[in-house]
Design a protein around this motif. Structure first.
Motif, PDB file in Angstrom:
ATOM      1  N   LEU A 175      67.936  65.856  48.013  1.00 29.75           N
ATOM      2  CA  LEU A 175      67.724  65.072  46.788  1.00 29.75           C
ATOM      3  C   LEU A 175      68.509  65.640  45.610  1.00 29.75           C
ATOM      4  N   LYS A 176      68.655  66.964  45.593  1.00 25.98           N
ATOM      5  CA  LYS A 176      69.418  67.582  44.506  1.00 25.98           C
ATOM      6  C   LYS A 176      70.918  67.385  44.693  1.00 25.98           C
ATOM      7  N   ASN A 177      71.341  67.227  45.935  1.00 28.00           N
ATOM      8  CA  ASN A 177      72.785  67.144  46.206  1.00 28.00           C
ATOM      9  C   ASN A 177      73.360  65.730  46.193  1.00 28.00           C
ATOM     10  N   THR A 178      72.525  64.738  46.482  1.00 24.39           N
ATOM     11  CA  THR A 178      73.089  63.386  46.505  1.00 24.39           C
ATOM     12  C   THR A 178      73.534  62.975  45.101  1.00 24.39           C
ATOM     13  N   LYS A 179      74.668  62.293  45.048  1.00 24.56           N
ATOM     14  CA  LYS A 179      75.177  61.805  43.764  1.00 24.56           C
ATOM     15  C   LYS A 179      74.368  60.619  43.259  1.00 24.56           C
ATOM     16  N   LEU A 180      73.505  60.087  44.117  1.00 24.35           N
ATOM     17  CA  LEU A 180      72.745  58.880  43.767  1.00 24.35           C
ATOM     18  C   LEU A 180      71.504  59.194  42.935  1.00 24.35           C
ATOM     19  N   ILE A 181      71.265  60.483  42.694  1.00 23.11           N
ATOM     20  CA  ILE A 181      70.165  60.894  41.818  1.00 23.11           C
ATOM     21  C   ILE A 181      70.764  61.741  40.700  1.00 23.11           C
ATOM     22  N   SER A 182      70.396  61.396  39.471  1.00 27.99           N
ATOM     23  CA  SER A 182      70.945  62.111  38.315  1.00 27.99           C
ATOM     24  C   SER A 182      70.539  63.590  38.344  1.00 27.99           C
ATOM     25  N   ASP A 183      71.445  64.474  37.893  1.00 28.91           N
ATOM     26  CA  ASP A 183      71.138  65.911  37.833  1.00 28.91           C
ATOM     27  C   ASP A 183      69.952  66.201  36.920  1.00 28.91           C
ATOM     28  N   SER A 184      69.641  65.283  36.015  1.00 33.29           N
ATOM     29  CA  SER A 184      68.543  65.526  35.072  1.00 33.29           C
ATOM     30  C   SER A 184      67.170  65.266  35.684  1.00 33.29           C
ATOM     31  N   VAL A 185      67.138  64.711  36.916  1.00 38.57           N
ATOM     32  CA  VAL A 185      65.854  64.414  37.561  1.00 38.57           C
ATOM     33  C   VAL A 185      65.242  65.700  38.118  1.00 38.57           C
ATOM     34  N   ALA A 186      63.988  65.974  37.771  1.00 39.98           N
ATOM     35  CA  ALA A 186      63.288  67.146  38.310  1.00 39.98           C
ATOM     36  C   ALA A 186      62.773  66.817  39.713  1.00 39.98           C
ATOM     37  N   VAL A 187      63.017  67.730  40.652  1.00 37.97           N
ATOM     38  CA  VAL A 187      62.550  67.520  42.033  1.00 37.97           C
ATOM     39  C   VAL A 187      61.720  68.730  42.452  1.00 37.97           C
ATOM     40  N   SER A 188      60.487  68.514  42.869  1.00 36.25           N
ATOM     41  CA  SER A 188      59.676  69.615  43.390  1.00 36.25           C
ATOM     42  C   SER A 188      59.204  69.279  44.807  1.00 36.25           C
ATOM     43  N   GLY A 189      58.996  70.321  45.634  1.00 41.77           N
ATOM     44  CA  GLY A 189      58.584  70.134  47.024  1.00 41.77           C
ATOM     45  C   GLY A 189      57.248  70.806  47.288  1.00 41.77           C
ATOM     46  N   TRP A 190      56.344  70.111  47.962  1.00 34.65           N
ATOM     47  CA  TRP A 190      54.972  70.565  48.130  1.00 34.65           C
ATOM     48  C   TRP A 190      54.518  70.387  49.577  1.00 34.65           C
ATOM     49  N   ILE A 191      53.419  71.079  49.924  1.00 27.47           N
ATOM     50  CA  ILE A 191      52.762  70.845  51.217  1.00 27.47           C
ATOM     51  C   ILE A 191      51.292  70.533  50.965  1.00 27.47           C
ATOM     52  N   TYR A 192      50.845  69.402  51.504  1.00 24.67           N
ATOM     53  CA  TYR A 192      49.428  69.038  51.467  1.00 24.67           C
ATOM     54  C   TYR A 192      48.784  69.557  52.752  1.00 24.67           C
ATOM     55  N   GLU A 193      47.636  70.200  52.609  1.00 21.25           N
ATOM     56  CA  GLU A 193      46.924  70.725  53.780  1.00 21.25           C
ATOM     57  C   GLU A 193      45.835  69.745  54.194  1.00 21.25           C
ATOM     58  N   VAL A 194      46.028  69.101  55.346  1.00 31.57           N
ATOM     59  CA  VAL A 194      45.028  68.108  55.780  1.00 31.57           C
ATOM     60  C   VAL A 194      43.695  68.774  56.116  1.00 31.57           C
ATOM     61  N   GLU A 195      43.721  70.091  56.335  1.00 28.91           N
ATOM     62  CA  GLU A 195      42.483  70.807  56.688  1.00 28.91           C
ATOM     63  C   GLU A 195      41.627  71.106  55.463  1.00 28.91           C
ATOM     64  N   THR A 196      42.261  71.276  54.294  1.00 30.08           N
ATOM     65  CA  THR A 196      41.526  71.737  53.104  1.00 30.08           C
ATOM     66  C   THR A 196      41.572  70.756  51.925  1.00 30.08           C
ATOM     67  N   GLY A 197      42.487  69.777  51.988  1.00 33.53           N
ATOM     68  CA  GLY A 197      42.642  68.876  50.858  1.00 33.53           C
ATOM     69  C   GLY A 197      43.459  69.459  49.718  1.00 33.53           C
ATOM     70  N   LYS A 198      44.030  70.664  49.937  1.00 29.56           N
ATOM     71  CA  LYS A 198      44.840  71.314  48.883  1.00 29.56           C
ATOM     72  C   LYS A 198      46.308  70.928  48.969  1.00 29.56           C
ATOM     73  N   THR A 199      46.963  70.894  47.815  1.00 28.95           N
ATOM     74  CA  THR A 199      48.402  70.654  47.754  1.00 28.95           C
ATOM     75  C   THR A 199      49.044  71.869  47.090  1.00 28.95           C
ATOM     76  N   ARG A 200      49.948  72.534  47.803  1.00 31.23           N
ATOM     77  CA  ARG A 200      50.561  73.738  47.227  1.00 31.23           C
ATOM     78  C   ARG A 200      52.073  73.569  47.122  1.00 31.23           C
ATOM     79  N   ARG A 201      52.614  74.146  46.076  1.00 24.13           N
ATOM     80  CA  ARG A 201      54.039  73.995  45.824  1.00 24.13           C
ATOM     81  C   ARG A 201      54.863  74.936  46.702  1.00 24.13           C
TER      82      ARG A 201
END
Lengths: 170, 170
Positions: free
Chosen positions: B142-168
Protein backbone atom coordinates in the motif's frame (compact mmCIF):
# COMPACT_ATOMS: atom_id res chain seq x y z
CA UNK A 1 -0.42 7.78 16.52
CA UNK A 2 -3.37 9.24 14.59
CA UNK A 3 -6.81 9.87 16.13
CA UNK A 4 -8.15 6.99 14.04
CA UNK A 5 -5.48 4.62 15.31
CA UNK A 6 -6.18 5.71 18.90
CA UNK A 7 -9.84 5.00 18.26
CA UNK A 8 -9.01 1.42 17.16
CA UNK A 9 -7.03 0.88 20.37
CA UNK A 10 -9.81 2.27 22.55
CA UNK A 11 -12.40 0.12 20.77
CA UNK A 12 -10.21 -2.96 21.20
CA UNK A 13 -9.87 -2.32 24.92
CA UNK A 14 -13.61 -1.92 25.34
CA UNK A 15 -14.69 -4.78 23.04
CA UNK A 16 -12.22 -7.35 24.40
CA UNK A 17 -13.06 -6.52 28.02
CA UNK A 18 -16.48 -8.19 27.67
CA UNK A 19 -15.66 -10.58 24.79
CA UNK A 20 -16.96 -14.12 25.32
CA UNK A 21 -16.91 -15.62 21.81
CA UNK A 22 -13.35 -16.85 21.49
CA UNK A 23 -14.60 -20.39 20.94
CA UNK A 24 -16.28 -19.81 17.55
CA UNK A 25 -15.17 -22.11 14.72
CA UNK A 26 -13.53 -20.91 11.50
CA UNK A 27 -16.25 -22.11 9.07
CA UNK A 28 -19.39 -19.93 9.20
CA UNK A 29 -21.97 -21.66 11.41
CA UNK A 30 -24.93 -20.84 9.16
CA UNK A 31 -22.99 -21.66 5.95
CA UNK A 32 -23.74 -18.49 4.01
CA UNK A 33 -21.97 -15.44 2.73
CA UNK A 34 -23.11 -11.85 2.34
CA UNK A 35 -21.62 -9.72 -0.42
CA UNK A 36 -22.26 -6.02 0.01
CA UNK A 37 -20.75 -2.60 -0.64
CA UNK A 38 -17.96 -0.91 1.36
CA UNK A 39 -20.28 2.10 1.83
CA UNK A 40 -19.86 3.73 5.25
CA UNK A 41 -23.63 3.83 5.79
CA UNK A 42 -24.05 0.04 5.89
CA UNK A 43 -23.68 -2.03 9.07
CA UNK A 44 -24.23 -5.56 7.69
CA UNK A 45 -24.40 -7.26 11.09
CA UNK A 46 -27.30 -5.10 12.25
CA UNK A 47 -29.04 -4.35 8.96
CA UNK A 48 -28.96 -7.92 7.64
CA UNK A 49 -29.14 -9.78 10.98
CA UNK A 50 -25.75 -11.51 11.00
CA UNK A 51 -24.71 -12.97 14.34
CA UNK A 52 -20.99 -13.29 15.04
CA UNK A 53 -19.66 -16.53 13.56
CA UNK A 54 -22.61 -17.14 11.24
CA UNK A 55 -21.57 -15.81 7.81
CA UNK A 56 -18.69 -14.56 5.72
CA UNK A 57 -19.05 -10.88 4.86
CA UNK A 58 -17.36 -9.70 1.67
CA UNK A 59 -17.39 -5.97 0.92
CA UNK A 60 -16.03 -3.98 -2.01
CA UNK A 61 -16.90 -0.82 -3.93
CA UNK A 62 -20.35 -1.56 -5.38
CA UNK A 63 -20.75 -5.13 -4.06
CA UNK A 64 -19.35 -6.39 -7.38
CA UNK A 65 -19.63 -10.14 -7.78
CA UNK A 66 -16.80 -10.49 -10.26
CA UNK A 67 -14.41 -8.52 -8.04
CA UNK A 68 -15.34 -10.82 -5.14
CA UNK A 69 -14.94 -14.10 -7.02
CA UNK A 70 -11.66 -15.14 -5.36
CA UNK A 71 -13.22 -14.70 -1.91
CA UNK A 72 -16.47 -16.41 -2.89
CA UNK A 73 -14.72 -19.52 -4.20
CA UNK A 74 -12.63 -19.75 -1.02
CA UNK A 75 -15.77 -19.30 1.09
CA UNK A 76 -17.60 -22.09 -0.70
CA UNK A 77 -14.94 -24.59 -1.71
CA UNK A 78 -12.71 -24.37 1.36
CA UNK A 79 -15.06 -23.22 4.11
CA UNK A 80 -18.36 -24.81 3.18
CA UNK A 81 -20.80 -21.94 2.58
CA UNK A 82 -23.82 -22.84 0.45
CA UNK A 83 -25.82 -19.66 -0.03
CA UNK A 84 -25.09 -16.13 -1.27
CA UNK A 85 -26.94 -12.97 -0.21
CA UNK A 86 -25.93 -10.11 -2.53
CA UNK A 87 -26.89 -6.60 -1.36
CA UNK A 88 -26.31 -3.40 -3.30
CA UNK A 89 -27.77 -0.11 -2.04
CA UNK A 90 -29.42 3.18 -2.91
CA UNK A 91 -27.15 6.20 -3.26
CA UNK A 92 -24.16 4.07 -4.23
CA UNK A 93 -21.04 5.98 -5.29
CA UNK A 94 -20.67 3.55 -8.22
CA UNK A 95 -23.70 5.19 -9.84
CA UNK A 96 -21.98 8.58 -9.97
CA UNK A 97 -18.95 8.23 -12.26
CA UNK A 98 -17.57 6.47 -15.33
CA UNK A 99 -14.32 4.59 -15.73
CA UNK A 100 -13.02 7.51 -17.81
CA UNK A 101 -13.88 9.98 -14.99
CA UNK A 102 -11.92 7.87 -12.51
CA UNK A 103 -8.90 7.63 -14.81
CA UNK A 104 -8.94 11.42 -15.27
CA UNK A 105 -9.19 12.04 -11.51
CA UNK A 106 -6.32 9.68 -10.71
CA UNK A 107 -4.18 11.41 -13.30
CA UNK A 108 -5.05 14.89 -12.00
CA UNK A 109 -4.48 13.96 -8.32
CA UNK A 110 -1.60 11.50 -8.49
CA UNK A 111 0.16 12.24 -11.76
CA UNK A 112 1.44 10.25 -14.69
CA UNK A 113 3.19 7.54 -12.64
CA UNK A 114 -0.18 6.62 -11.16
CA UNK A 115 -1.83 6.68 -14.58
CA UNK A 116 0.87 4.35 -15.86
CA UNK A 117 0.24 1.95 -12.97
CA UNK A 118 -3.53 2.05 -13.60
CA UNK A 119 -2.91 1.10 -17.20
CA UNK A 120 -0.32 -1.58 -16.45
CA UNK A 121 -2.73 -3.21 -13.96
CA UNK A 122 -5.55 -2.77 -16.50
CA UNK A 123 -7.74 -1.62 -13.59
CA UNK A 124 -11.45 -1.47 -14.39
CA UNK A 125 -13.38 0.45 -11.72
CA UNK A 126 -16.61 -1.20 -12.91
CA UNK A 127 -19.11 1.56 -12.11
CA UNK A 128 -22.74 0.90 -13.05
CA UNK A 129 -25.36 3.43 -14.25
CA UNK A 130 -28.49 1.77 -12.75
CA UNK A 131 -29.04 -0.06 -9.49
CA UNK A 132 -31.62 -2.81 -10.06
CA UNK A 133 -30.15 -3.96 -13.38
CA UNK A 134 -26.75 -4.18 -11.66
CA UNK A 135 -28.20 -6.43 -8.92
CA UNK A 136 -29.78 -8.69 -11.53
CA UNK A 137 -26.64 -8.81 -13.67
CA UNK A 138 -24.48 -9.80 -10.70
CA UNK A 139 -26.92 -12.52 -9.61
CA UNK A 140 -26.82 -13.83 -13.20
CA UNK A 141 -23.02 -13.77 -13.13
CA UNK A 142 -23.01 -15.81 -9.92
CA UNK A 143 -25.50 -18.30 -11.35
CA UNK A 144 -23.57 -18.67 -14.60
CA UNK A 145 -20.00 -19.05 -13.39
CA UNK A 146 -18.81 -22.66 -13.23
CA UNK A 147 -16.92 -21.75 -10.06
CA UNK A 148 -20.12 -21.80 -7.99
CA UNK A 149 -22.10 -25.01 -7.62
CA UNK A 150 -25.61 -25.05 -9.14
CA UNK A 151 -26.92 -26.06 -5.72
CA UNK A 152 -25.92 -22.69 -4.17
CA UNK A 153 -28.91 -20.39 -3.58
CA UNK A 154 -28.27 -16.80 -4.75
CA UNK A 155 -30.57 -13.89 -3.91
CA UNK A 156 -30.19 -10.20 -4.81
CA UNK A 157 -31.32 -7.32 -2.60
CA UNK A 158 -31.24 -3.53 -2.26
CA UNK A 159 -30.51 -1.81 1.04
CA UNK A 160 -32.03 1.66 1.34
CA UNK A 161 -29.61 4.00 3.09
CA UNK A 162 -32.50 6.45 3.61
CA UNK A 163 -34.77 4.05 5.53
CA UNK A 164 -32.58 1.19 6.81
CA UNK A 165 -34.75 -1.29 4.89
CA UNK A 166 -33.47 -4.19 2.79
CA UNK A 167 -35.77 -5.39 0.01
CA UNK A 168 -35.42 -8.36 -2.28
CA UNK A 169 -34.98 -7.78 -6.02
CA UNK A 170 -34.36 -11.29 -7.32
CA UNK B 1 -37.70 -18.49 0.54
CA UNK B 2 -34.76 -19.95 2.49
CA UNK B 3 -34.31 -19.58 6.26
CA UNK B 4 -31.41 -17.24 5.57
CA UNK B 5 -33.53 -15.04 3.29
CA UNK B 6 -36.30 -14.96 5.91
CA UNK B 7 -33.70 -13.89 8.45
CA UNK B 8 -32.68 -10.94 6.23
CA UNK B 9 -36.31 -9.85 5.98
CA UNK B 10 -36.85 -10.11 9.72
CA UNK B 11 -33.64 -8.15 10.43
CA UNK B 12 -34.70 -5.47 7.95
CA UNK B 13 -38.08 -5.09 9.65
CA UNK B 14 -36.48 -4.75 13.06
CA UNK B 15 -33.56 -2.51 12.04
CA UNK B 16 -35.59 -0.10 9.93
CA UNK B 17 -38.29 0.28 12.61
CA UNK B 18 -35.90 2.30 14.80
CA UNK B 19 -33.58 3.63 12.08
CA UNK B 20 -32.77 7.33 12.42
CA UNK B 21 -29.65 7.77 10.27
CA UNK B 22 -31.09 8.27 6.80
CA UNK B 23 -29.41 11.67 6.60
CA UNK B 24 -25.80 10.42 6.51
CA UNK B 25 -23.67 11.63 3.58
CA UNK B 26 -22.07 9.33 1.00
CA UNK B 27 -18.40 10.22 1.77
CA UNK B 28 -17.17 8.69 5.04
CA UNK B 29 -17.36 11.35 7.77
CA UNK B 30 -14.03 10.41 9.37
CA UNK B 31 -12.28 9.98 6.02
CA UNK B 32 -10.75 6.56 6.56
CA UNK B 33 -11.13 3.03 5.33
CA UNK B 34 -10.76 -0.30 7.09
CA UNK B 35 -9.58 -3.32 5.11
CA UNK B 36 -10.18 -6.61 6.88
CA UNK B 37 -10.99 -10.27 6.28
CA UNK B 38 -14.40 -11.74 5.39
CA UNK B 39 -14.03 -14.11 8.38
CA UNK B 40 -17.36 -14.76 10.15
CA UNK B 41 -15.81 -14.10 13.56
CA UNK B 42 -15.06 -10.42 12.91
CA UNK B 43 -17.58 -7.62 13.55
CA UNK B 44 -15.59 -4.59 12.35
CA UNK B 45 -18.05 -1.99 13.66
CA UNK B 46 -17.80 -3.25 17.23
CA UNK B 47 -14.26 -4.62 17.30
CA UNK B 48 -12.63 -1.62 15.61
CA UNK B 49 -15.02 1.09 16.84
CA UNK B 50 -16.58 2.21 13.55
CA UNK B 51 -19.70 4.37 13.89
CA UNK B 52 -22.22 4.28 11.04
CA UNK B 53 -21.18 6.72 8.31
CA UNK B 54 -17.58 7.12 9.48
CA UNK B 55 -15.50 4.74 7.34
CA UNK B 56 -15.49 2.53 4.29
CA UNK B 57 -15.17 -1.16 5.20
CA UNK B 58 -13.61 -3.43 2.59
CA UNK B 59 -13.56 -7.17 3.29
CA UNK B 60 -12.15 -10.09 1.31
CA UNK B 61 -10.58 -13.47 1.99
CA UNK B 62 -7.42 -12.65 3.96
CA UNK B 63 -7.75 -8.84 3.92
CA UNK B 64 -5.55 -8.78 0.82
CA UNK B 65 -4.47 -5.29 -0.19
CA UNK B 66 -3.87 -6.10 -3.84
CA UNK B 67 -7.30 -7.71 -4.19
CA UNK B 68 -8.84 -4.57 -2.67
CA UNK B 69 -7.00 -2.06 -4.83
CA UNK B 70 -9.96 -1.14 -7.05
CA UNK B 71 -12.06 -0.33 -3.97
CA UNK B 72 -9.24 1.53 -2.21
CA UNK B 73 -8.60 3.82 -5.18
CA UNK B 74 -12.33 4.60 -5.45
CA UNK B 75 -12.48 5.27 -1.70
CA UNK B 76 -9.57 7.69 -1.80
CA UNK B 77 -9.76 9.35 -5.19
CA UNK B 78 -13.53 9.66 -5.53
CA UNK B 79 -14.75 9.71 -1.92
CA UNK B 80 -11.95 11.46 -0.07
CA UNK B 81 -10.59 8.96 2.47
CA UNK B 82 -7.08 9.69 3.71
CA UNK B 83 -6.11 6.86 6.02
CA UNK B 84 -6.03 3.05 5.80
CA UNK B 85 -6.41 0.66 8.73
CA UNK B 86 -5.47 -2.87 7.58
CA UNK B 87 -6.49 -5.71 9.93
CA UNK B 88 -5.68 -9.39 9.39
CA UNK B 89 -6.47 -11.92 12.13
CA UNK B 90 -5.38 -15.03 13.99
CA UNK B 91 -6.75 -18.35 12.80
CA UNK B 92 -7.23 -17.06 9.25
CA UNK B 93 -8.31 -19.65 6.68
CA UNK B 94 -5.70 -18.24 4.28
CA UNK B 95 -2.99 -19.76 6.49
CA UNK B 96 -4.34 -23.28 5.93
CA UNK B 97 -4.00 -24.04 2.21
CA UNK B 98 -1.91 -23.45 -0.89
CA UNK B 99 -3.02 -22.29 -4.31
CA UNK B 100 -2.46 -25.84 -5.59
CA UNK B 101 -4.72 -27.25 -2.84
CA UNK B 102 -7.48 -24.86 -3.85
CA UNK B 103 -7.15 -25.74 -7.54
CA UNK B 104 -7.34 -29.48 -6.67
CA UNK B 105 -10.42 -28.97 -4.47
CA UNK B 106 -12.26 -26.96 -7.13
CA UNK B 107 -11.52 -29.68 -9.69
CA UNK B 108 -12.68 -32.46 -7.36
CA UNK B 109 -15.89 -30.65 -6.33
CA UNK B 110 -16.91 -28.81 -9.47
CA UNK B 111 -15.25 -30.68 -12.31
CA UNK B 112 -13.18 -29.84 -15.34
CA UNK B 113 -15.39 -26.96 -16.56
CA UNK B 114 -14.67 -25.15 -13.29
CA UNK B 115 -10.96 -25.90 -13.57
CA UNK B 116 -10.98 -24.47 -17.08
CA UNK B 117 -12.67 -21.30 -15.84
CA UNK B 118 -10.16 -20.97 -12.98
CA UNK B 119 -7.34 -21.17 -15.49
CA UNK B 120 -8.95 -18.82 -18.02
CA UNK B 121 -9.45 -16.21 -15.28
CA UNK B 122 -5.92 -16.88 -14.02
CA UNK B 123 -7.34 -16.82 -10.49
CA UNK B 124 -4.72 -16.62 -7.75
CA UNK B 125 -6.20 -17.40 -4.33
CA UNK B 126 -3.23 -15.65 -2.67
CA UNK B 127 -3.00 -17.67 0.56
CA UNK B 128 -0.16 -16.75 2.93
CA UNK B 129 1.84 -19.06 5.23
CA UNK B 130 2.51 -16.59 8.09
CA UNK B 131 0.39 -13.85 9.62
CA UNK B 132 2.68 -11.01 10.72
CA UNK B 133 4.83 -11.08 7.57
CA UNK B 134 1.62 -10.91 5.52
CA UNK B 135 0.47 -7.79 7.41
CA UNK B 136 3.84 -6.14 6.84
CA UNK B 137 3.95 -7.11 3.16
CA UNK B 138 0.49 -5.69 2.53
CA UNK B 139 1.31 -2.43 4.31
CA UNK B 140 4.44 -2.18 2.14
CA UNK B 141 2.36 -2.83 -0.97
CA UNK B 142 0.00 0.00 0.00
CA UNK B 143 2.90 2.35 0.69
CA UNK B 144 4.62 1.49 -2.59
CA UNK B 145 1.78 1.64 -5.09
CA UNK B 146 1.58 4.92 -6.98
CA UNK B 147 -2.21 4.66 -6.79
CA UNK B 148 -2.21 5.77 -3.15
CA UNK B 149 -0.96 9.23 -2.21
CA UNK B 150 2.19 9.37 -0.04
CA UNK B 151 0.21 11.50 2.41
CA UNK B 152 -2.13 8.59 3.26
CA UNK B 153 -1.40 7.03 6.67
CA UNK B 154 -1.32 3.22 6.58
CA UNK B 155 -1.25 1.05 9.71
CA UNK B 156 -1.27 -2.76 10.00
CA UNK B 157 -2.99 -4.69 12.79
CA UNK B 158 -3.89 -8.20 13.94
CA UNK B 159 -7.30 -9.01 15.42
CA UNK B 160 -7.28 -11.98 17.80
CA UNK B 161 -10.40 -14.09 17.28
CA UNK B 162 -9.67 -15.80 20.61
CA UNK B 163 -9.67 -12.63 22.75
CA UNK B 164 -11.45 -9.93 20.75
CA UNK B 165 -8.30 -7.76 20.93
CA UNK B 166 -6.80 -5.80 18.04
CA UNK B 167 -3.07 -5.11 18.29
CA UNK B 168 -0.89 -2.99 16.06
CA UNK B 169 1.89 -4.65 14.05
CA UNK B 170 3.20 -1.78 11.95
Amino acid sequence: MSAIQKNVEAASEKYSSTFTQGHLALPPAKKYLVLTCMDARIDPAKAFGIELGDAHVIRNAGALAQDALRSIVISQQLLGTREIVLVKHTGCGMLTFTNEDAYRIVDANLGSDASEELKSRDLDFQPFPQLEPAVKADVEFLKNTKLISDSVAVSGWIYEVETGKTRRVV
